[in-house]
Design a protein around this motif. Structure first.
Motif, PDB file in Angstrom:
ATOM      1  N   TYR A   1       0.830  -1.205   0.000  1.00  0.00           N
ATOM      2  CA  TYR A   1       0.000   0.000   0.000  1.00  0.00           C
ATOM      3  C   TYR A   1       0.867   1.258   0.000  1.00  0.00           C
ATOM      4  O   TYR A   1       0.640   2.190  -0.784  1.00  0.00           O
ATOM      5  CB  TYR A   1      -0.918  -0.023   1.220  1.00  0.00           C
TER       6      TYR A   1
ATOM      7  N   ASP B   1       2.966   1.696  -3.214  1.00  0.00           N
ATOM      8  CA  ASP B   1       2.116   2.074  -4.332  1.00  0.00           C
ATOM      9  C   ASP B   1       1.649   3.531  -4.254  1.00  0.00           C
ATOM     10  O   ASP B   1       1.471   4.192  -5.281  1.00  0.00           O
ATOM     11  CB  ASP B   1       0.909   1.136  -4.381  1.00  0.00           C
ATOM     12  N   ARG B   2       1.487   4.058  -3.033  1.00  0.00           N
ATOM     13  CA  ARG B   2       0.807   5.347  -2.894  1.00  0.00           C
ATOM     14  C   ARG B   2       1.603   6.476  -2.245  1.00  0.00           C
ATOM     15  O   ARG B   2       1.299   7.650  -2.460  1.00  0.00           O
ATOM     16  CB  ARG B   2      -0.483   5.150  -2.099  1.00  0.00           C
TER      17      ARG B   2
END
Length: 267
Positions: free
Chosen positions: A151, A154-155
């Protein structure tokens, strides 16, 4: 971050289960290259070697050195185009301000910061009492840590997190019950706890060094304030501490006066 080039390292060694879990979990997000110690380098901090032997490995490169050696060798020559360094997943928590400088896992992330490459260090806090080392022995046991890392990989970059933080120190709770592994309740932003419980006891010709924090963790006696990393993992939350590379400085008038007085005395 679209298809990042990820340098993956750790301090438990390239063949540790937590490392394999992250390699497997991150491989479909980008190009992952392992540059990790050949054996266990836990608690070596930012120790560095003058030269290291490097061997090809099915995941990338196996380095006969420390986590910091791996980051320097990796970003310096083995995969210099890396967009992100991920360090972990460590078996055992890296929480509390006094632990950060000792941890090989965290030190790898700190070293990346000096290359101006963002980094994430990831550790698994195992709620298992004295038997914690016998737990988390399979890749699947690291699934919550892997999910949290995915997570953030990716962000975080796209969200601008690394415009303010050099690296993130992530700790994910591993809480096993009779019905299975408990899913962390949420992800929270924390700061390292400043609680310190190190002590020493004379034992004949040696002195035993004792860390009282882990006894408190095992007993559930966590009185650290809300917002600290240790309090978060003890309550079943994923702790994410945004940090900068050491050492920050802050000028203040008292030291300015001392410096001025020193110069005057020398005249």
């Amino acid at each position: 971050m679209d298809e990042p080039r990820i340098l993956l390292t750790n301090d438990d060694g390239i063949d540790s289960v937590g490392f394999r879990a992250l390699y497997k979990g991150l491989s479909d997000l980008g190009e992952v290259t392992a540059v990790a110690p050949a054996d266990d380098q836990s608690s070596v901090g930012r120790a560095i070697s003058q030269a290291v032997d490097v061997h090809d490995h099915d995941l990338g490169y196996e380095v006969e050195g420390t986590p910091v050696d791996c980051v320097i060798a990796g970003l310096g020559t083995l995969c210099p185009d890396a967009d992100l360094v991920v360090s972990g997943c460590n078996k055992g928590a890296n929480i509390g301000a006094y632990v950060l400088g000792r941890s090989g896992t965290v030190s790898a992330a700190v070293e990346a910061a000096f290359f101006e490459v963002p980094a994430i260090s990831v550790s698994l806090y195992i709620d298992g009492g004295d038997d914690w080392e016998q737990l988390a022995t399979e890749i699947e046991d690291f699934r919550h840590a892997t999910a949290a890392t995915r997570y953030l990989v990716d962000r975080a970059g796209e969200a601008g997190v690394f415009e303010a933080a050099d690296y993130l120190n992530v700790n994910v709770p591993y809480i096993e019950t009779d019905t299975g592994l408990v899913e962390p309740s949420e992800m929270v932003v924390t700061h390292p706890s400043t609680r310190y419980e190190m002590g020493a006891e004379r034992n004949g010709e040696q002195v035993d060094l004792q860390d009282g924090i882990w006894e408190l963790m095992r007993s559930g006696s966590i009185t650290d304030p809300e917002g600290t990393d240790r309090r978060a993992v003890a309550e079943g939350q994923i702790s994410v501490s945004p940090l900068t590379a050491p050492h920050s400085t802050e000028r203040h008038s008292a030291l300015d006066r001392l410096a001025d007085e020193f110069r005057l005395e020398k005249m």
